[in-house]
Design a protein around this motif. Sequence first.
Motif, PDB file in Angstrom:
ATOM      1  N   GLY A   1      -5.945   0.721  15.386  1.00  0.00           N
ATOM      2  CA  GLY A   1      -4.616   0.870  14.915  1.00  0.00           C
ATOM      3  C   GLY A   1      -4.473   1.050  13.409  1.00  0.00           C
ATOM      4  O   GLY A   1      -5.577   0.830  12.453  1.00  0.00           O
ATOM      5  N   MET A   2      -3.409   1.403  12.835  1.00  0.00           N
ATOM      6  CA  MET A   2      -3.146   1.642  11.414  1.00  0.00           C
ATOM      7  C   MET A   2      -2.869   0.230  10.665  1.00  0.00           C
ATOM      8  O   MET A   2      -2.585  -0.724  11.105  1.00  0.00           O
ATOM      9  N   VAL A   3      -3.141   0.271   9.267  1.00  0.00           N
ATOM     10  CA  VAL A   3      -2.934  -0.717   8.467  1.00  0.00           C
ATOM     11  C   VAL A   3      -1.460  -0.426   8.104  1.00  0.00           C
ATOM     12  O   VAL A   3      -1.143   0.520   7.355  1.00  0.00           O
ATOM     13  N   LEU A   4      -0.691  -1.549   8.046  1.00  0.00           N
ATOM     14  CA  LEU A   4       0.725  -1.284   7.767  1.00  0.00           C
ATOM     15  C   LEU A   4       1.356  -2.217   6.619  1.00  0.00           C
ATOM     16  O   LEU A   4       0.583  -3.525   6.573  1.00  0.00           O
ATOM     17  N   LYS A   5       2.262  -1.708   5.860  1.00  0.00           N
ATOM     18  CA  LYS A   5       2.840  -2.834   5.048  1.00  0.00           C
ATOM     19  C   LYS A   5       4.346  -2.837   5.052  1.00  0.00           C
ATOM     20  O   LYS A   5       4.783  -1.559   5.070  1.00  0.00           O
ATOM     21  N   ASP A   6       5.041  -3.895   5.228  1.00  0.00           N
ATOM     22  CA  ASP A   6       6.370  -3.867   5.642  1.00  0.00           C
ATOM     23  C   ASP A   6       6.796  -2.917   6.869  1.00  0.00           C
ATOM     24  O   ASP A   6       7.692  -2.309   6.943  1.00  0.00           O
ATOM     25  N   GLY A   7       6.013  -3.006   7.854  1.00  0.00           N
ATOM     26  CA  GLY A   7       6.222  -2.441   8.880  1.00  0.00           C
ATOM     27  C   GLY A   7       5.895  -0.815   8.842  1.00  0.00           C
ATOM     28  O   GLY A   7       5.786  -0.324   9.905  1.00  0.00           O
ATOM     29  N   SER A   8       5.369  -0.053   7.873  1.00  0.00           N
ATOM     30  CA  SER A   8       5.290   1.193   7.800  1.00  0.00           C
ATOM     31  C   SER A   8       3.855   1.358   7.422  1.00  0.00           C
ATOM     32  O   SER A   8       3.146   0.800   6.642  1.00  0.00           O
ATOM     33  N   LYS A   9       3.258   2.729   7.618  1.00  0.00           N
ATOM     34  CA  LYS A   9       1.825   3.114   7.500  1.00  0.00           C
ATOM     35  C   LYS A   9       1.656   3.079   5.716  1.00  0.00           C
ATOM     36  O   LYS A   9       2.523   3.492   5.108  1.00  0.00           O
ATOM     37  N   MET A  10       0.657   2.473   5.418  1.00  0.00           N
ATOM     38  CA  MET A  10       0.278   2.373   3.942  1.00  0.00           C
ATOM     39  C   MET A  10       0.187   3.877   3.546  1.00  0.00           C
ATOM     40  O   MET A  10      -0.765   4.811   4.236  1.00  0.00           O
ATOM     41  N   SER A  11       0.808   4.504   2.633  1.00  0.00           N
ATOM     42  CA  SER A  11       0.504   5.864   2.315  1.00  0.00           C
ATOM     43  C   SER A  11       0.876   5.888   0.677  1.00  0.00           C
ATOM     44  O   SER A  11       1.885   4.980   0.147  1.00  0.00           O
ATOM     45  N   LYS A  12       0.211   6.729   0.038  1.00  0.00           N
ATOM     46  CA  LYS A  12       0.591   6.841  -1.517  1.00  0.00           C
ATOM     47  C   LYS A  12       1.826   7.500  -1.440  1.00  0.00           C
ATOM     48  O   LYS A  12       2.796   6.938  -2.727  1.00  0.00           O
ATOM     49  N   SER A  13       2.259   8.325  -0.720  1.00  0.00           N
ATOM     50  CA  SER A  13       3.802   9.130  -1.109  1.00  0.00           C
ATOM     51  C   SER A  13       4.671   7.574  -0.838  1.00  0.00           C
ATOM     52  O   SER A  13       5.873   7.489  -1.565  1.00  0.00           O
ATOM     53  N   LYS A  14       4.474   6.838  -0.083  1.00  0.00           N
ATOM     54  CA  LYS A  14       5.553   5.721   0.202  1.00  0.00           C
ATOM     55  C   LYS A  14       5.376   4.475  -0.970  1.00  0.00           C
ATOM     56  O   LYS A  14       6.005   3.776  -1.144  1.00  0.00           O
ATOM     57  N   GLY A  15       4.210   4.619  -1.599  1.00  0.00           N
ATOM     58  CA  GLY A  15       3.656   3.673  -2.843  1.00  0.00           C
ATOM     59  C   GLY A  15       3.758   2.132  -2.351  1.00  0.00           C
ATOM     60  O   GLY A  15       3.897   1.293  -2.975  1.00  0.00           O
ATOM     61  N   ASN A  16       3.187   2.294  -1.033  1.00  0.00           N
ATOM     62  CA  ASN A  16       2.898   0.915  -0.302  1.00  0.00           C
ATOM     63  C   ASN A  16       1.441   0.705  -0.007  1.00  0.00           C
ATOM     64  O   ASN A  16       1.143  -0.082   0.969  1.00  0.00           O
ATOM     65  N   THR A  17       0.567   1.153  -0.990  1.00  0.00           N
ATOM     66  CA  THR A  17      -0.873   0.733  -0.375  1.00  0.00           C
ATOM     67  C   THR A  17      -1.475  -0.355  -1.058  1.00  0.00           C
ATOM     68  O   THR A  17      -0.819  -0.829  -2.191  1.00  0.00           O
ATOM     69  N   VAL A  18      -2.423  -0.877  -0.493  1.00  0.00           N
ATOM     70  CA  VAL A  18      -3.222  -2.093  -1.201  1.00  0.00           C
ATOM     71  C   VAL A  18      -4.519  -1.394  -1.457  1.00  0.00           C
ATOM     72  O   VAL A  18      -5.096  -1.154  -0.348  1.00  0.00           O
ATOM     73  N   ASP A  19      -5.119  -1.682  -2.761  1.00  0.00           N
ATOM     74  CA  ASP A  19      -6.201  -1.418  -3.013  1.00  0.00           C
ATOM     75  C   ASP A  19      -7.211  -2.489  -2.692  1.00  0.00           C
ATOM     76  O   ASP A  19      -7.020  -3.576  -3.197  1.00  0.00           O
ATOM     77  N   PRO A  20      -8.184  -2.105  -1.775  1.00  0.00           N
ATOM     78  CA  PRO A  20      -9.099  -3.061  -1.396  1.00  0.00           C
ATOM     79  C   PRO A  20     -10.059  -3.711  -2.635  1.00  0.00           C
ATOM     80  O   PRO A  20     -10.465  -4.979  -2.539  1.00  0.00           O
ATOM     81  N   GLN A  21     -10.381  -2.837  -3.598  1.00  0.00           N
ATOM     82  CA  GLN A  21     -11.135  -3.227  -4.483  1.00  0.00           C
ATOM     83  C   GLN A  21     -10.819  -4.519  -5.376  1.00  0.00           C
ATOM     84  O   GLN A  21     -11.771  -5.324  -5.544  1.00  0.00           O
ATOM     85  N   PRO A  22      -9.681  -4.511  -5.819  1.00  0.00           N
ATOM     86  CA  PRO A  22      -9.428  -5.808  -6.538  1.00  0.00           C
ATOM     87  C   PRO A  22      -9.532  -7.010  -5.564  1.00  0.00           C
ATOM     88  O   PRO A  22      -9.832  -8.236  -6.035  1.00  0.00           O
ATOM     89  N   LEU A  23      -9.128  -6.906  -4.549  1.00  0.00           N
ATOM     90  CA  LEU A  23      -9.356  -8.137  -3.353  1.00  0.00           C
ATOM     91  C   LEU A  23     -10.816  -8.274  -3.077  1.00  0.00           C
ATOM     92  O   LEU A  23     -10.997  -9.624  -3.036  1.00  0.00           O
ATOM     93  N   ILE A  24     -11.651  -7.587  -3.397  1.00  0.00           N
ATOM     94  CA  ILE A  24     -13.115  -7.746  -2.909  1.00  0.00           C
ATOM     95  C   ILE A  24     -13.647  -8.517  -4.103  1.00  0.00           C
ATOM     96  O   ILE A  24     -14.328  -9.331  -4.107  1.00  0.00           O
ATOM     97  N   GLU A  25     -13.125  -8.249  -5.241  1.00  0.00           N
ATOM     98  CA  GLU A  25     -13.717  -8.620  -6.384  1.00  0.00           C
ATOM     99  C   GLU A  25     -12.858 -10.211  -6.559  1.00  0.00           C
ATOM    100  O   GLU A  25     -13.833 -11.021  -7.027  1.00  0.00           O
ATOM    101  N   LYS A  26     -11.560 -10.352  -6.359  1.00  0.00           N
ATOM    102  CA  LYS A  26     -11.244 -11.927  -6.321  1.00  0.00           C
ATOM    103  C   LYS A  26     -11.520 -12.606  -5.298  1.00  0.00           C
ATOM    104  O   LYS A  26     -12.064 -13.792  -5.713  1.00  0.00           O
ATOM    105  N   TYR A  27     -11.813 -12.271  -3.907  1.00  0.00           N
ATOM    106  CA  TYR A  27     -12.025 -13.113  -2.977  1.00  0.00           C
ATOM    107  C   TYR A  27     -13.517 -12.879  -2.482  1.00  0.00           C
ATOM    108  O   TYR A  27     -13.940 -13.990  -1.707  1.00  0.00           O
TER     109      TYR A  27
END
Length: 815
Positions: A572-598
């Motif tokens: 399935g898709m990864v959603l944020k606030d119920g909609s697909k993450m996409s650059k055009s919607k500006g609702n993406t979460v970058d995995p890199q900082p999360l990997i670095e933090k956690y």
Amino acid sequence: MDQQYQPEKIETQLQQQWEASQHFHVTEETNKEKFYCLSMFPYPSGALHMGHVRNYTIGDVISRYQRMLGKNVLQPIGWDAFGLPAENAAIKHHVPPAKWTEDNIHYMRTQFKRLGFSYDWTREITTCQPAYYRWEQWLFIKLFEKKLVYKKNAIVNWDPVDQTVLANEQVVDGRGWRSGAIVERREIPQWFIKITAYAEELLNELDNLPGWPEQVKTMQRNWIGRSEGALIYFAIENNLENTKEKLSVFTTRADTLFGVTYLAIAPQHPLAIKAAKNNPEIAKFIADCKQIPTAEAAIATAEKRGIATPYFATHPLTGEKLPIWIANFVLMEYGAGAVMSVPAHDERDHAFAKQYHLLIKPVIKPINNTPWDYDAAAFTEDGILIQSGEFSDNLSADARQKIIALIQKKKLGERQIHYRLRDWGVSRQRYWGTPIPMINCAHCGTVPVPEKDLPVVLPTDVIFTGATSPLKTLPEFYQTTCPACGKIAERETDTFDTFIESSWYYARYACPDQNKKMLDDRANYWTPVDQYIGGIEHAVLHLLYARFFHKLMRDVGLVKSNEPFKNLLTQGMVLKDGSKMSKSKGNTVDPQPLIEKYGADTVRLFIMFAAPPDQGLEWSDAGVDGAHRFLKKLWVFCATPPSPSPSLSSLLAPDIARRRLHEILDQINFDYARQQFNTVISGAMKLFNLIQECDKTISQEGLSILLRVLFPVTPHICATLWQALEFGQAGQTIEIEKAPWPVVDKTALKTTTQQFVVQINGKMRGQITAINNATEENLRELIYAEPSLAKFLAGKTLRKMIVVPNKLVNLVLGE
Ligand SMILES: [Zn+2]
């Protein structure tokens, strides 16, 4: 061992070891069952996004799990490296597509490694390298020899300002994405692969894929679109020229034949072009039609327009004169560019007839006599025939057969099976792709590049100005000599559709170092892929083309199996606030900082815990935090020495604790087998809670189970704790992944007590709870000690006792 959980330290340490020892490299071992696990390879777009992380984590969990089950597991990775974004980036940033692609691959490779995916990196494939694409050039020539590829004119989107062909995604609202010019339809020669020759097999073999989601199989069936019907000939009346021509139309609704009131042809149809010759109005109409983009969707949504021709057709059964119209929605590529129009029984024909005041003639009435106004709307279902001569009063299904039989007998048509599937157009007028290995000679026509001259290498040191493919402006690329006559000739400057690269990469992973042929016998060891994982958006094109290519490779003797992918998981898709993450919607979460933090384990744990793999996953920062806290607690629990005198009263009874432990394990194993990893993790969390309530022996057993079942999801922390706690056989620390998968102890699962119904002189009087395997003596004591039964027993003599094991005790009492 450190008291503190330091993910970055333990993860990078392990990853360096894996890298140094090529830990996940596999070869063909015949004494082990093989398991080939593959996640769809990425396009090197720049950096991994969350959808990638999910896709590749699922693949890695399955691979590690299968390895622990003792299988010989192949999990490779590579790069689907050709495609349009590299050209766009080249124009924008003035960097050659090859360089841009290479840089992206370099970065994304480090991200993959940091996530701890267990790839056999010795098999890495990059499709823009000649060592890879030379083999698809080779296969294309083989298919040319087998007459499975051909060249024909086809329509493209033409940008009249940039003087270039545009891909469908470069047409925005009917205009070129760079120039803004209104896009035209233009016919140019293009290469096609005859996928229609395999339509029947591609359809039928879907029935032999029980490991594929039903939804995907349905989408493929619809795409192939097999329909049974008839080709019907309509003679064209043309008294002026006195020629005998006919229009052939395909229909699945022969039962509506008597309701045909006009015929519609495509603007590119030869008859339309003929009609335009002496008629400027028709010529203008045809010219206007050229401005609709070629995408099917654009044609479907465009306003329906038409114009009458001076020609008429003769109805094959009634002899009626039917007007012939040119209509913008009729496609030349479908059904030879002509359709019979039955406005009373087809919605589109109805709307068109109303718009242009054409006759509407009802020939089917609803079976249940529902009132229906044919002038207001079309009736599109089956029913009972009316106004249809000898066929009136027949049911639609019967009439279809009878009418087809009649026209076949009268040689006015023929029964035909029709597919919606079209041949695969593989020419792209783009630069960043595999050169099509053909040479155009003025004397010999099209000549394939001889095998010894392969590969035709794509020049990578190019200047990209934006509009036209650099191949068309590079004489050193296109100037050559004809292999047949030796005279000056020109290379094909089109490149392959990039779906070709992704149609066979899974097989090449089996033998990426083979430089003498496309595939060798190792492909027969590893394929079919046992588990394929990817997005549902690939349900039709990629998966259909790959199935087709597998059959093509089979038929030139390269593989033995019929299908490339045994089991398919569509994540399935990864959603944020119920909609697909996409650059055009500006609702993406970058995995890199999360990997670095956690750390990688936390990200992997969250993504597998948040939802079942085939469902949408709602992003949650709190969820990531929760996953991290769980791993931290697990670490601290293992790092803290057990207190010397635990208060025994707070611990669970050993038999109950063990039973609970193995019940949870039983569920975890069940969930692993059905790939429901989110409940695997909730099971692991239950195990952890339980362990904290048990005595040392059971707690150790529980922990050794917990680390193994969690290992596929969070390999770094589990491997480190396993080693630190010196788990393993006979006191020897062995690697966790070589430890046996935990097995449920069935005896622990057995309930330790049993319930008995107590009857006295045939009447049910109560119940008792006894230990397992209680003797008659035990049971009698329990019954006589049970207060609620005392009043029935008082003053009576026991004459007889009958025991039904695990169920019932009957006492026969006397005075
Ligand atoms: Zn020649």
